[in-house]
Design an enzyme around this catalytic site. Structure first.
Site, short mmCIF file in Angstrom:
data_model
loop_
_atom_site.label_atom_id
_atom_site.label_comp_id
_atom_site.label_asym_id
_atom_site.label_seq_id
_atom_site.Cartn_x
_atom_site.Cartn_y
_atom_site.Cartn_z
CG ASP A 1 -7.50 -4.04 3.54
OD1 ASP A 1 -8.73 -4.00 4.20
OD2 ASP A 1 -7.33 -3.34 2.47
CE LYS B 1 0.35 -18.18 -0.90
NZ LYS B 1 -0.27 -19.39 -0.62
CG ASP C 1 -13.16 -6.76 4.76
OD1 ASP C 1 -12.88 -5.99 5.54
OD2 ASP C 1 -13.89 -6.59 3.71
CG ASP D 1 -2.94 -20.03 1.62
OD1 ASP D 1 -2.12 -19.93 2.30
OD2 ASP D 1 -2.59 -20.66 0.24
CE1 TYR E 1 -2.88 -2.88 -0.12
CE2 TYR E 1 -3.93 -2.11 2.19
CZ TYR E 1 -3.97 -2.96 1.03
OH TYR E 1 -4.99 -3.85 1.27
#
Ligand SMILES: NC(=O)c1ccc[n+]([C@@H]2O[C@H](COP(=O)([O-])OP(=O)(O)OC[C@H]3O[C@@H](n4cnc5c(N)ncnc54)[C@H](O)[C@@H]3O)[C@@H](O)[C@H]2O)c1
Length: 375
Positions: free
Chosen positions: A248, A191, A252, A224, A140
């Protein structure tokens, strides 16, 4: 900061950000009035409307003013279809996070009522963990660019920037919080099997930092796998630390475990400095001004802000009042109620009680005395 006085900068922003901020400040006002706290809420118009009218996203020197003149900042949400490149949101929201160096994005994932828990075989008390999302680095930061834009040979890059300092301080913040709040486990998620360079930095840094906290169980999950485990059995998590983008996305999913985006709160923190608080959700333009937006996430966010500023009893009263509303279906349709945004804010105000001893909160509401102070 002066005891008994609270000076808050309020930036409602766009869409439902305006609607829910009004309710959060209404509740904050009621809390302050009841507890003899002198609240000075100063509103700033920075938003898509302001940008389209004036060409200005945020004036020069604004962040200096915010960091010197206020105890905390409360923001609604940003995003408007008339500003497709999100320039104003980038300057205001990401600007605050980056320019004020608010490196901890603190997101509690706590379900307040069994009815809101979407997982079969689990209840509200099974969903109770916190996510430490790195807030100033990662993908970001805006590093990257276009080559041959608009041609069939177009190339676009977006770089993921992690620094040793940035990774170390968010990992330390997560472990310090676990120690302070009696949490037993910290899971780092990345990851690193696919993103090897930044992954290697996160892996080495996290496990090196973990050595300074021998009482805390430190482990790792690929992002994941983390998402899958959050749904499979959320009880296994106490504290999760991860990078900007994964945090982020994972929060959610966390919001869904709490009853939806309308229920999720967050703080953007730099211990010892002025911090910024905002609900997790965006501006949901289609709901703007309709009375359908759930203000509870924003109200719980005001609770986090109170806690951060040292008003722990008041913060707990806010959470209890929201939990009571959810229990009684005194809220918007997304939490099973029939009230409007403003009526939901009123319902929270009506249920504010400051005399409940913290330990006697009804099951499914306050289960721990966690504070975000210095998180
Ligand atoms: N922090 C922020 O300011 C922030 C965060 C996310 C998205 N955005 C921006 O917001 C705009 C809309 O994005 P989006 O639609 O992907 O995400 P969103 O969070 O605004 O809304 C997604 C959906 O979640 C539900 N929802 C969200 N908040 C709710 C609430 N308070 N009450 C009831 N339901 C609620 C609605 O069904 C909504 O359609 C975009 O411009 C996006 O970039 C801003």
């Amino acid at each position: 900061m002066f005891p008994g006085r609270m000076r808050i900068a309020v930036v409602p922003g766009d869409g439902i950000g305006v609607d829910v901020t009004a309710e959060a400040i209404k509740v904050l006002d009621r809390v302050c009035e009841s507890r003899g706290i002198d609240l000075d809420a100063v509103y700033f118009p920075w938003s898509a409307d302001h940008y389209l009218q004036t060409g200005e996203t945020i004036p020069p020197g604004a962040f200096d003013e915010l960091s010197r003149g206020y105890d905390a900042i409360f923001m609604g949400a940003f995003g408007d279809p008339r500003v497709p490149d999100m320039k104003h949101a980038a300057d205001i929201l990401l600007g605050a996070r980056f320019r004020l160096d608010l490196y901890v994005n603190f997101r509690p994932v706590r379900c307040l009522d069994d009815r809101l828990c979407p997982l079969k075989g689990f209840s509200a008390e099974d969903v109770d963990f916190v996510v430490f999302r790195e807030n100033t680095e990662g993908s970001y930061v805006g590093a990257g660019g276009h080559l041959k834009k608009g041609t069939p040979d177009e190339v676009a890059t977006q770089e993921d920037v992690s620094t040793r300092k940035g990774v170390e301080r968010i990992c330390r913040a997560a472990f310090d919080y676990a120690v302070r709040r009696g949490r037993r486990r910290v899971v780092m998620s990345d990851k690193s099997n696919a993103m090897r360079f930044v992954g290697d930095l996160w892996q080495r840094t996290f496990f090196e930092v973990a050595k300074d906290y021998p009482g805390i169980e430190a482990s790792h999950l690929y992002i994941d796998a983390l998402c899958m485990q959050m749904v499979k059995d959320p009880r296994q998590f106490d504290v999760i630390v991860t990078n900007n983008m994964f945090g982020d996305i994972a929060t959610d999913l966390g919001a869904a475990l709490q009853g939806g985006l309308g229920m999720a709160a967050s703080g953007n923190l730099h211990p010892g400095r002025v911090s910024m608080f905002e609900p997790v959700h965006g501006s949901a333009p289609k709901y703007a001004g309709t009375g359908k937006a759930n203000p509870f996430g924003a109200i719980l966010t005001a609770g986090l802000m109170l806690e951060h500023l040292g008003y722990e009893a008041e913060a707990q009263a806010v959470e209890r009042a929201v939990a009571a509303c959810v229990r009684e279906r005194a809220g918007t349709a997304d939490v099973g109620g029939t009230l409007t945004t403003a009526e939901s804010g009123n319902a929270v105000c009506e249920r504010l009680r400051f005399d409940d001893p913290a330990g006697e909160a009804p099951a499914g509401t306050i289960r721990s005395k966690e504070s975000v102070e210095n998180a």
